[in-house]
Design a protein around this motif. Structure first.
Motif, mmCIF file in Angstrom:
data_model
loop_
_atom_site.group_PDB
_atom_site.id
_atom_site.type_symbol
_atom_site.label_atom_id
_atom_site.label_comp_id
_atom_site.label_asym_id
_atom_site.label_seq_id
_atom_site.Cartn_x
_atom_site.Cartn_y
_atom_site.Cartn_z
ATOM 1 N N THR A 13 48.306 -52.562 67.624
ATOM 2 C CA THR A 13 48.903 -53.112 66.594
ATOM 3 C C THR A 13 48.689 -54.896 66.575
ATOM 4 O O THR A 13 48.369 -55.336 65.673
ATOM 5 C CB THR A 13 50.256 -53.006 66.331
ATOM 6 O OG1 THR A 13 50.502 -51.544 66.376
ATOM 7 C CG2 THR A 13 50.784 -53.593 64.985
ATOM 8 N N SER A 20 42.839 -59.238 61.797
ATOM 9 C CA SER A 20 43.120 -59.500 60.439
ATOM 10 C C SER A 20 43.232 -60.874 59.975
ATOM 11 O O SER A 20 42.735 -61.444 59.173
ATOM 12 C CB SER A 20 44.331 -58.608 59.839
ATOM 13 O OG SER A 20 44.722 -58.704 58.480
ATOM 14 N N ARG A 96 43.817 -57.298 55.226
ATOM 15 C CA ARG A 96 44.902 -56.463 55.495
ATOM 16 C C ARG A 96 44.678 -55.003 55.183
ATOM 17 O O ARG A 96 44.856 -54.171 55.956
ATOM 18 C CB ARG A 96 46.271 -56.924 55.080
ATOM 19 C CG ARG A 96 47.460 -56.131 55.640
ATOM 20 C CD ARG A 96 48.878 -56.732 55.239
ATOM 21 N NE ARG A 96 50.029 -56.228 55.906
ATOM 22 C CZ ARG A 96 50.939 -56.629 55.574
ATOM 23 N NH1 ARG A 96 51.158 -57.685 54.977
ATOM 24 N NH2 ARG A 96 52.191 -55.861 56.328
ATOM 25 N N ARG A 97 44.257 -54.881 53.893
ATOM 26 C CA ARG A 97 44.115 -53.512 53.318
ATOM 27 C C ARG A 97 42.848 -52.882 54.092
ATOM 28 O O ARG A 97 42.799 -51.761 54.468
ATOM 29 C CB ARG A 97 43.883 -53.478 52.001
ATOM 30 C CG ARG A 97 43.781 -52.107 51.331
ATOM 31 C CD ARG A 97 43.736 -52.321 49.785
ATOM 32 N NE ARG A 97 43.729 -50.799 49.066
ATOM 33 C CZ ARG A 97 44.720 -50.287 48.676
ATOM 34 N NH1 ARG A 97 46.057 -50.648 49.060
ATOM 35 N NH2 ARG A 97 44.709 -49.192 48.316
ATOM 36 N N GLN A 100 43.405 -51.525 57.727
ATOM 37 C CA GLN A 100 44.594 -50.330 57.780
ATOM 38 C C GLN A 100 43.853 -49.060 58.311
ATOM 39 O O GLN A 100 44.597 -48.564 59.239
ATOM 40 C CB GLN A 100 45.037 -50.238 56.420
ATOM 41 C CG GLN A 100 46.180 -49.169 56.702
ATOM 42 C CD GLN A 100 47.036 -49.030 55.354
ATOM 43 O OE1 GLN A 100 46.737 -50.074 54.304
ATOM 44 N NE2 GLN A 100 48.048 -48.140 55.001
ATOM 45 N N ASP A 104 44.867 -46.549 61.643
ATOM 46 C CA ASP A 104 45.245 -45.195 61.612
ATOM 47 C C ASP A 104 44.347 -44.567 62.763
ATOM 48 O O ASP A 104 45.028 -43.465 63.363
ATOM 49 C CB ASP A 104 44.892 -44.873 60.116
ATOM 50 C CG ASP A 104 45.833 -45.280 59.138
ATOM 51 O OD1 ASP A 104 46.891 -45.937 59.637
ATOM 52 O OD2 ASP A 104 45.358 -45.152 58.006
#
Length: 337
Positions: A13, A20, A96-97, A100, A104
């Motif tokens: 993370t 990011s 950020r999108r 993502q 995952d």
């Protein structure tokens, strides 16, 4: 006793957040540069079309609206700043999108490693038990005894690797509970005593210099696991007859554990990458230690634990005189009476 609730942050993370921020910053800078160029071009054009004496004079409009060049330039500047801010916000949201799905994938990978490790532990334990029974039934003078002993040693190595994989996968995903204050020095001393038995075989001495006390809110078992991994790496690459030094320094806000060896240094790989899982250097290591180029997953587990509890691990220095790696953890405040 003071209870402290720690926020769960694993190294994956943290890496995604850094990526990011980095990508978002670069996009924002690029957009800002484009807007700045446009604004400068507008300024240059307006100033080239009027003389200095007319700069502060209002220019009559056909609809009786009067606008001065200074006001026009000021409006262009405000608009440019607003566009730069908007570009920055949009770039961070888009980045950020975009990252993502990567997060995952990393979570799926961690879950797969944990599941696979769970499935492998039982058959490996059974294999080790059967080899142990076979080893006990063989006569001492049996020529195959040495082969069975080597097979059992290999089975234990596999068990250790699987356990490390499982612990590495679970550290980032397990819930963090309130942790009592423990003495880091005692936990590190336990690791030094364990690794000293292994270091003797290579004629290596482990010396520890620690300040008292060193309070942290990290489980003692996790501290010992980190110290063992750092010492295992140092002993592996240290030359025979050398000293591996372990130091514990306490500051106002942190506790730092530093392990220093006298090996040939980190070669063929960026020192920061030795904390990646199964990191390998591009060249063989010679001059002390085994001729291994892999760093295993022990150091990656150290990073997982450090990040999880708000700390960090990094290479202090590495060269022909040796390598020093430091584990930094937040110092715990004394418990209120």
């Amino acid at each position: 006793m003071i209870r402290s609730r720690t926020r769960i942050v694993d190294s994956d993370t943290l890496a995604i957040r850094r990526a990011s921020r980095l990508v978002g910053t670069r996009i924002a800078i690029a957009c800002a540069a484009v807007v700045a160029v446009v604004i400068v071009a507008v300024f240059v054009y307006i100033l080239s079309e009027i003389s200095p004496g007319e700069l502060f004079e209002p220019v009559p409009d056909t609809d009786n609206l009067q606008v001065s060049a200074v006001n026009l330039l000021r409006a262009a500047g405000v608009l440019g700043v607003a566009l730069i801010i908007l570009a920055g916000v949009l770039s961070f949201l888009v980045t950020r999108r975009a990252v993502q799905p990567l997060g995952d994938v990393l979570r799926i990978q961690r879950a797969f490693v944990a599941d696979a490790s769970h499935e492998l532990r039982t058959p490996l334990a059974v294999l080790d038990a059967r080899l142990q029974i076979l080893q006990r039934t063989l006569p001492a003078d049996d020529p195959s005894s040495s082969v069975v002993a080597e097979l059992r040693s290999d089975a234990k190595d596999l068990i250790h690797i699987v356990n490390d994989l499982l612990e590495s996968a679970e550290v980032g995903g397990a819930a963090v509970h309130d942790t009592v204050v423990v003495d880091l020095v005692a936990a590190v001393e336990a690791a030094v005593q364990s690794m000293a038995l292994i270091a003797v075989d290579k004629n290596i001495t482990i010396e520890m210099d620690a300040a008292q006390p060193a309070p942290v809110r990290v489980p003692a078992s996790s501290i010992t696991r980190c110290a063992v991994a750092l010492l295992d790496n140092a002993v592996r690459f240290a030359p025979s007859g050398s000293i591996v030094a372990v130091g514990v320094a306490v500051t106002k806000k942190t506790v730092v554990v530093t392990v220093r060896d006298r090996g040939p240094g980190i070669q063929g790989i960026d020192p920061a990458r030795i904390f990646d899982r199964f990191a390998h250097s591009g060249v063989a290591v010679d001059g002390g230690g085994a001729a291994r180029t892999g760093f295993g997953i022990g150091l990656s587990l150290v990073r997982e634990i450090a990040v999880r509890y708000g700390g960090a691990v990094h290479v202090v220095d590495s060269g022909a005189a040796g390598t020093a790696i430091s584990l930094t953890l937040p110092r715990a405040k004394p418990a209120a009476s």
